[in-house]
Design a protein around this motif. Structure first.
Motif, mmCIF file in Angstrom:
data_model
loop_
_atom_site.group_PDB
_atom_site.id
_atom_site.type_symbol
_atom_site.label_atom_id
_atom_site.label_comp_id
_atom_site.label_asym_id
_atom_site.label_seq_id
_atom_site.Cartn_x
_atom_site.Cartn_y
_atom_site.Cartn_z
ATOM 1 N N ARG A 75 0.843 -1.178 0.074
ATOM 2 C CA ARG A 75 -0.049 0.123 -0.076
ATOM 3 C C ARG A 75 1.029 1.362 -0.138
ATOM 4 N NH1 ARG A 75 -5.007 0.172 2.609
ATOM 5 N NH2 ARG A 75 -4.835 2.403 2.060
ATOM 6 N N ASN A 79 1.012 3.869 -2.920
ATOM 7 C CA ASN A 79 0.623 5.531 -2.451
ATOM 8 C C ASN A 79 1.875 6.261 -3.431
ATOM 9 O OD1 ASN A 79 -1.738 4.806 -1.644
ATOM 10 N ND2 ASN A 79 -1.189 4.919 0.668
ATOM 11 N N ARG A 83 1.448 9.188 -5.875
ATOM 12 C CA ARG A 83 1.859 10.585 -5.704
ATOM 13 C C ARG A 83 2.989 11.170 -6.574
ATOM 14 N NH1 ARG A 83 2.652 8.920 -0.559
ATOM 15 N NH2 ARG A 83 0.823 9.530 0.869
ATOM 16 N N VAL A 89 -3.549 11.251 -3.003
ATOM 17 C CA VAL A 89 -3.818 10.027 -2.566
ATOM 18 C C VAL A 89 -4.781 10.446 -1.149
ATOM 19 C CG1 VAL A 89 -2.802 8.002 -0.862
ATOM 20 C CG2 VAL A 89 -1.652 9.008 -2.867
ATOM 21 N N GLN A 91 -6.450 9.195 2.035
ATOM 22 C CA GLN A 91 -6.330 8.280 3.027
ATOM 23 C C GLN A 91 -6.874 8.694 4.346
ATOM 24 O OE1 GLN A 91 -1.848 6.884 2.800
ATOM 25 N NE2 GLN A 91 -1.818 8.645 3.382
ATOM 26 N N ASP A 95 -4.304 5.142 7.698
ATOM 27 C CA ASP A 95 -3.623 4.950 6.605
ATOM 28 C C ASP A 95 -2.371 5.999 6.669
ATOM 29 O OD1 ASP A 95 -5.146 2.979 5.363
ATOM 30 O OD2 ASP A 95 -6.363 4.499 4.284
ATOM 31 N N GLU A 99 1.508 4.745 7.311
ATOM 32 C CA GLU A 99 2.605 4.958 6.372
ATOM 33 C C GLU A 99 3.694 5.897 7.197
ATOM 34 O OE1 GLU A 99 3.282 7.342 2.130
ATOM 35 O OE2 GLU A 99 1.363 6.595 2.779
#
Length: 126
Positions: A75, A79, A83, A89, A91, A95, A99
């Motif tokens: 994921r 992402n 980007r 993105v 989220q 999320d 990240e």
């Protein structure tokens, strides 16, 4: 030796344009200013990820197995590609936190055990 198309200016790092296309069969040339396709902005690692993602037909479980990485890492990489291509993105807060944890793990700011503890904690909340 395989050469790749340079996409960034070696002098100022701006995205370069394609200004001439040549037919290898008849040597016809077309000149102009053509923007480089968005996919050329991807790094070699991102391009390899996209190729794997497409080969797996977008099946994240298959991408996990093929690249031997976790679902959150798939994921996160997806992402990053989105980007880089210039798309937003969307989220949720969880999320974004995932990240952040993955980036901290990648930079060595968190141990594997600390990251796993956070992931387990998040999974028990769901």
């Amino acid at each position: 030796m395989s050469r790749t198309l340079p996409v960034q200016c070696p002098s100022c790092n701006e995205v370069m344009e394609i200004s001439e296309l040549t037919c290898p069969a008849c040597d016809t040339r077309v000149q102009g200013h053509f923007p480089a396709p968005a996919l050329l902005r991807l790094s070699a690692e991102q391009m390899q990820f996209v190729e794997t993602f497409l080969r797996c037909r977008g099946n994240i479980k298959e991408v996990e197995r093929d690249l031997k990485i976790s679902y959150p890492t798939v994921r996160s990489r997806l992402n990053q590609v989105i980007r880089t291509l210039g798309y937003p993105v969307t989220q949720g807060p969880e999320d974004e936190r995932m990240e952040q944890v993955l980036n901290a793990l990648d930079k060595g700011e968190l141990t594997f055990e600390q990251a796993m503890d956070w992931i387990r904690e998040e999974n028990t909340r769901e």
